[in-house]
Design a protein around this motif. Structure first.
Motif, PDB file in Angstrom:
ATOM      1  N   PRO A  20      44.431  38.542  53.757  1.00 54.87           N
ATOM      2  CA  PRO A  20      43.689  39.788  53.559  1.00 54.87           C
ATOM      3  C   PRO A  20      43.228  39.948  52.117  1.00 54.87           C
ATOM      4  O   PRO A  20      43.948  39.622  51.171  1.00 54.87           O
ATOM      5  N   ALA A  21      42.006  40.471  51.966  1.00 53.70           N
ATOM      6  CA  ALA A  21      41.459  40.668  50.621  1.00 53.70           C
ATOM      7  C   ALA A  21      42.369  41.525  49.765  1.00 53.70           C
ATOM      8  O   ALA A  21      42.519  41.292  48.556  1.00 53.70           O
ATOM      9  N   ARG A  22      43.003  42.520  50.377  1.00 51.67           N
ATOM     10  CA  ARG A  22      43.874  43.416  49.608  1.00 51.67           C
ATOM     11  C   ARG A  22      44.982  42.635  48.912  1.00 51.67           C
ATOM     12  O   ARG A  22      45.339  42.931  47.765  1.00 51.67           O
ATOM     13  N   GLU A  23      45.524  41.630  49.584  1.00 52.62           N
ATOM     14  CA  GLU A  23      46.601  40.844  48.996  1.00 52.62           C
ATOM     15  C   GLU A  23      46.081  39.960  47.860  1.00 52.62           C
ATOM     16  O   GLU A  23      46.737  39.801  46.826  1.00 52.62           O
ATOM     17  N   ILE A  24      44.902  39.372  48.073  1.00 51.59           N
ATOM     18  CA  ILE A  24      44.302  38.529  47.031  1.00 51.59           C
ATOM     19  C   ILE A  24      44.034  39.355  45.776  1.00 51.59           C
ATOM     20  O   ILE A  24      44.323  38.932  44.644  1.00 51.59           O
ATOM     21  N   LEU A  25      43.488  40.553  45.965  1.00 52.50           N
ATOM     22  CA  LEU A  25      43.145  41.412  44.834  1.00 52.50           C
ATOM     23  C   LEU A  25      44.406  41.902  44.118  1.00 52.50           C
ATOM     24  O   LEU A  25      44.481  41.901  42.874  1.00 52.50           O
ATOM     25  N   ARG A  26      45.404  42.333  44.884  1.00 46.95           N
ATOM     26  CA  ARG A  26      46.634  42.828  44.275  1.00 46.95           C
ATOM     27  C   ARG A  26      47.299  41.742  43.426  1.00 46.95           C
ATOM     28  O   ARG A  26      47.794  42.007  42.327  1.00 46.95           O
ATOM     29  N   ARG A  27      47.295  40.518  43.931  1.00 40.43           N
ATOM     30  CA  ARG A  27      47.926  39.426  43.196  1.00 40.43           C
ATOM     31  C   ARG A  27      47.225  39.182  41.862  1.00 40.43           C
ATOM     32  O   ARG A  27      47.873  38.925  40.838  1.00 40.43           O
ATOM     33  N   ALA A  28      45.884  39.262  41.859  1.00 40.81           N
ATOM     34  CA  ALA A  28      45.136  39.054  40.614  1.00 40.81           C
ATOM     35  C   ALA A  28      45.452  40.130  39.584  1.00 40.81           C
ATOM     36  O   ALA A  28      45.490  39.858  38.377  1.00 40.81           O
ATOM     37  N   LEU A  29      45.679  41.345  40.042  1.00 43.94           N
ATOM     38  CA  LEU A  29      45.987  42.447  39.131  1.00 43.94           C
ATOM     39  C   LEU A  29      47.420  42.387  38.620  1.00 43.94           C
ATOM     40  O   LEU A  29      47.704  42.810  37.493  1.00 43.94           O
ATOM     41  N   ARG A  30      48.314  41.825  39.426  1.00 43.78           N
ATOM     42  CA  ARG A  30      49.736  41.814  39.072  1.00 43.78           C
ATOM     43  C   ARG A  30      50.206  40.487  38.469  1.00 43.78           C
ATOM     44  O   ARG A  30      51.222  40.444  37.788  1.00 43.78           O
ATOM     45  N   ALA A  31      49.468  39.418  38.752  1.00 43.58           N
ATOM     46  CA  ALA A  31      49.804  38.098  38.195  1.00 43.58           C
ATOM     47  C   ALA A  31      48.546  37.496  37.596  1.00 43.58           C
ATOM     48  O   ALA A  31      47.958  36.558  38.131  1.00 43.58           O
ATOM     49  N   PRO A  32      48.090  38.031  36.478  1.00 41.32           N
ATOM     50  CA  PRO A  32      46.792  37.630  35.919  1.00 41.32           C
ATOM     51  C   PRO A  32      46.776  36.210  35.368  1.00 41.32           C
ATOM     52  O   PRO A  32      47.811  35.593  35.145  1.00 41.32           O
ATOM     53  N   VAL A  33      45.570  35.721  35.147  1.00 39.13           N
ATOM     54  CA  VAL A  33      45.366  34.395  34.555  1.00 39.13           C
ATOM     55  C   VAL A  33      45.949  34.339  33.152  1.00 39.13           C
ATOM     56  O   VAL A  33      46.555  33.338  32.753  1.00 39.13           O
ATOM     57  N   ALA A  34      45.751  35.398  32.394  1.00 34.98           N
ATOM     58  CA  ALA A  34      46.240  35.443  31.005  1.00 34.98           C
ATOM     59  C   ALA A  34      46.578  36.879  30.644  1.00 34.98           C
ATOM     60  O   ALA A  34      45.863  37.808  31.015  1.00 34.98           O
ATOM     61  N   GLY A  35      47.667  37.055  29.920  1.00 38.04           N
ATOM     62  CA  GLY A  35      48.068  38.369  29.476  1.00 38.04           C
ATOM     63  C   GLY A  35      48.873  39.114  30.529  1.00 38.04           C
ATOM     64  O   GLY A  35      49.085  38.629  31.641  1.00 38.04           O
ATOM     65  N   PRO A  36      49.340  40.316  30.191  1.00 37.93           N
ATOM     66  CA  PRO A  36      50.183  41.085  31.101  1.00 37.93           C
ATOM     67  C   PRO A  36      49.407  41.677  32.273  1.00 37.93           C
ATOM     68  O   PRO A  36      48.177  41.761  32.240  1.00 37.93           O
ATOM     69  N   PRO A  37      50.105  42.094  33.327  1.00 35.97           N
ATOM     70  CA  PRO A  37      49.459  42.762  34.466  1.00 35.97           C
ATOM     71  C   PRO A  37      48.732  44.027  34.017  1.00 35.97           C
ATOM     72  O   PRO A  37      49.039  44.601  32.955  1.00 35.97           O
ATOM     73  N   LEU A  38      47.786  44.451  34.841  1.00 39.40           N
ATOM     74  CA  LEU A  38      46.997  45.631  34.496  1.00 39.40           C
ATOM     75  C   LEU A  38      47.900  46.828  34.208  1.00 39.40           C
ATOM     76  O   LEU A  38      47.696  47.534  33.208  1.00 39.40           O
ATOM     77  N   ARG A  39      48.852  47.069  35.057  1.00 38.33           N
ATOM     78  CA  ARG A  39      49.680  48.276  34.914  1.00 38.33           C
ATOM     79  C   ARG A  39      50.435  48.294  33.580  1.00 38.33           C
ATOM     80  O   ARG A  39      50.682  49.367  33.018  1.00 38.33           O
ATOM     81  N   ASP A  40      50.767  47.121  33.070  1.00 35.86           N
ATOM     82  CA  ASP A  40      51.486  47.053  31.800  1.00 35.86           C
ATOM     83  C   ASP A  40      50.584  47.277  30.591  1.00 35.86           C
ATOM     84  O   ASP A  40      51.084  47.375  29.454  1.00 35.86           O
ATOM     85  N   ARG A  41      49.290  47.351  30.810  1.00 32.51           N
ATOM     86  CA  ARG A  41      48.344  47.556  29.696  1.00 32.51           C
ATOM     87  C   ARG A  41      47.928  49.018  29.556  1.00 32.51           C
ATOM     88  O   ARG A  41      47.134  49.341  28.665  1.00 32.51           O
ATOM     89  N   VAL A  42      48.403  49.858  30.456  1.00 33.37           N
ATOM     90  CA  VAL A  42      47.964  51.247  30.499  1.00 33.37           C
ATOM     91  C   VAL A  42      49.155  52.169  30.242  1.00 33.37           C
ATOM     92  O   VAL A  42      50.250  51.947  30.766  1.00 33.37           O
ATOM     93  N   ARG A  43      48.920  53.212  29.436  1.00 30.22           N
ATOM     94  CA  ARG A  43      49.958  54.216  29.172  1.00 30.22           C
ATOM     95  C   ARG A  43      49.569  55.542  29.811  1.00 30.22           C
ATOM     96  O   ARG A  43      48.387  55.831  29.999  1.00 30.22           O
ATOM     97  N   ARG A  44      50.584  56.308  30.120  1.00 27.92           N
ATOM     98  CA  ARG A  44      50.350  57.624  30.728  1.00 27.92           C
ATOM     99  C   ARG A  44      49.435  58.472  29.856  1.00 27.92           C
ATOM    100  O   ARG A  44      49.558  58.487  28.638  1.00 27.92           O
ATOM    101  N   GLY A  45      48.511  59.148  30.530  1.00 24.22           N
ATOM    102  CA  GLY A  45      47.623  60.073  29.832  1.00 24.22           C
ATOM    103  C   GLY A  45      46.370  59.450  29.260  1.00 24.22           C
ATOM    104  O   GLY A  45      45.521  60.167  28.706  1.00 24.22           O
ATOM    105  N   GLN A  46      46.206  58.128  29.377  1.00 18.61           N
ATOM    106  CA  GLN A  46      45.007  57.497  28.825  1.00 18.61           C
ATOM    107  C   GLN A  46      43.797  57.712  29.739  1.00 18.61           C
ATOM    108  O   GLN A  46      43.938  57.902  30.960  1.00 18.61           O
ATOM    109  N   THR A  47      42.621  57.663  29.143  1.00 16.56           N
ATOM    110  CA  THR A  47      41.381  57.702  29.916  1.00 16.56           C
ATOM    111  C   THR A  47      40.960  56.280  30.264  1.00 16.56           C
ATOM    112  O   THR A  47      41.223  55.341  29.505  1.00 16.56           O
ATOM    113  N   VAL A  48      40.304  56.128  31.421  1.00  8.87           N
ATOM    114  CA  VAL A  48      39.961  54.803  31.939  1.00  8.87           C
ATOM    115  C   VAL A  48      38.495  54.768  32.347  1.00  8.87           C
ATOM    116  O   VAL A  48      38.003  55.664  33.049  1.00  8.87           O
TER     117      VAL A  48
END
Length: 430
Positions: A40-68
């Motif tokens: 399923p596409a959802r699984e492919i997409l989630r994996r890319a966001l959580r196990a990126p090619v380089a650097g930390p996962p998306l969630r680890d790059r964002v802090r509470r209260g930030q604008t996106v």
């Protein structure tokens, strides 16, 4: 890949397709290497966001209260926005208030998308819960000066993008006819740039450079500057996909923008570039069907894919629905009609030191038409309208191909690109 041949090939055309009758003994059909969507596409997409090619996962790059700010392709691209944007928002859930998120449609110099189009592109839930803004390259009040970057490029970018704490690009990667490959840094510039920035990135010298071509990134003056702009102005996280011919997600990549895009390019190159043994007398192409074949401007990409393997003096037949006409917005139609022949157009544009909007598309089209006869099949442009673009039209693609082969002689060969620029052919020995 070279497909098994029958007497009929199905061309990608609008939303319905179009059948082309062929003689299998003289025809080479080139299609993308088929990749099944194995999960399923959802699984492919989630994996890319959580196990990126380089650097930390998306969630680890964002802090509470930030604008996106999230950059996404406009309606002329088959990006699965309705899957990618919800996947990003799911990762941000609990960290970011949806009121602090803006999705920016990276129109470049294209028109903005209507609400109905946005709902078709993103889905009702995204449209109803997240603010979506069409970038406007001509609205100086919505742009921020970022300085001169790369080889003398004056850079203004969308202010909502610049002002956001977190900047996320989302796109899809395929070969591009003068930028090398799409996706990645193109979702910053030209996607979110000012008209003045785009005009420099698309000037006659850059577009005319021999490395401003399909599949070439390094040493390509267009892509070199596009990369430089993204690197200098900052992207928090890049998120790209590669699609199969059914426009299904077969691979996804996330992480630091440069490394992420490089990996996506490697996959896209293997999927979408195919060697052929020779140049051909007649090449039939499309612009990959809807939504890519909405107008003649976009169909230049299909012509350019065919041009890679058309012999000088040969015939290119391009089937593109063109439901949005030339289109009527922008300067493309006006520039096309500004000279009395393709050769004159090409010479005049190539000598320019001041760039006119949309001249880059005409420059490439005129170069193709100066070398080859180009015949269109459309459903929404008249013969007279196409004549103003120095183009012929056929109501019967199969008959026109048969006539062109007969005129080319007994040894004439045909190449068919049923998916248009989804597959870029090249002569292996050249």
């Amino acid at each position: 890949m070279v497909a098994e041949l029958s007497d009929t090939v199905r061309l990608a055309y609008g939303e319905t397709g179009l059948d082309l009758r062929i003689d299998p003994t003289v025809t080479t059909v080139v299609t993308p290497e088929h990749h099944e969507a194995t999960e399923p596409a959802r699984e492919i997409l989630r994996r890319a966001l959580r196990a990126p090619v380089a650097g930390p996962p998306l969630r680890d790059r964002v802090r509470r209260g930030q604008t996106v700010a999230i950059s996404a392709c406009d309606g002329t691209r088959p990006q699965p926005r309705h899957l990618m944007i919800p996947a990003v928002l799911e990762e941000l859930d609990g960290l970011v208030d949806l009121d602090d998120v803006v999705v920016l449609v990276a129109t470049g110099t294209h028109r903005g998308n209507s609400e109905a189009e946005l709902r078709a592109m993103f889905g009702d839930e995204v449209v109803d819960t997240v603010r979506i803004v069409n970038h406007d390259a001509r609205d100086r009040g919505s742009l921020t000066w970022m300085g001169e970057i790369g080889e003398g490029v004056p850079v203004w970018l969308n202010s909502e993008w610049v002002d956001a704490d977190v900047r996320i690009t989302t796109g899809f990667v395929e070969p591009h006819f003068f930028a090398g490959f799409s996706g990645g840094p193109k979702l910053v510039a030209p996607g979110l740039a000012a008209l003045e920035t785009v005009l420099v990135l698309h000037d006659a010298q850059r577009i005319g450079h021999p490395r401003a071509a399909w599949g070439i990134i390094e040493g390509n003056p267009v892509h070199d500057d596009v990369r430089a702009i993204a690197a200098a102005t900052g992207v928090t996280f890049g998120f790209d996909v590669v699609l199969n011919r059914e426009q299904e997600v077969v691979a996804a990549f996330g992480g630091d923008l440069a490394a992420m895009h490089a990996e996506a390019v490697r996959t896209a190159r293997a999927v979408a570039m195919r060697p052929v043994p020779q140049l051909f007398d007649v090449v039939v192409t499309t612009n990959s069907g809807f939504p890519l074949d909405q107008n003649l401007y976009q169909a230049v990409k299909g012509m350019s894919a065919a041009y890679q393997v058309a012999r000088p003096g040969g015939t290119i037949v391009c089937a593109a629905e063109c439901r949005d006409g030339f289109p009527d917005h922008g300067s493309y139609r006006e520039v096309l009609a500004s000279a009395d022949s393709p050769s004159a157009l090409f010479a005049e544009i190539s000598a320019r030191t001041v760039t006119v909007p949309d001249q880059w598309q005409v420059q490439i089209q005129a170069r193709i038409q100066a070398d080859c006869r180009v015949v269109m099949h459309t459903s929404f442009l008249s013969d007279a309208e196409l004549a103003t673009a120095h183009l012929q039209q056929t109501a019967d693609v199969s008959a026109t191909v048969a006539e062109a082969l007969a005129e080319a002689g007994p040894d004439a060969r045909l190449c068919v690109l049923p998916e248009g620029p989804q597959t870029i052919p090249y002569v292996a020995s050249r």
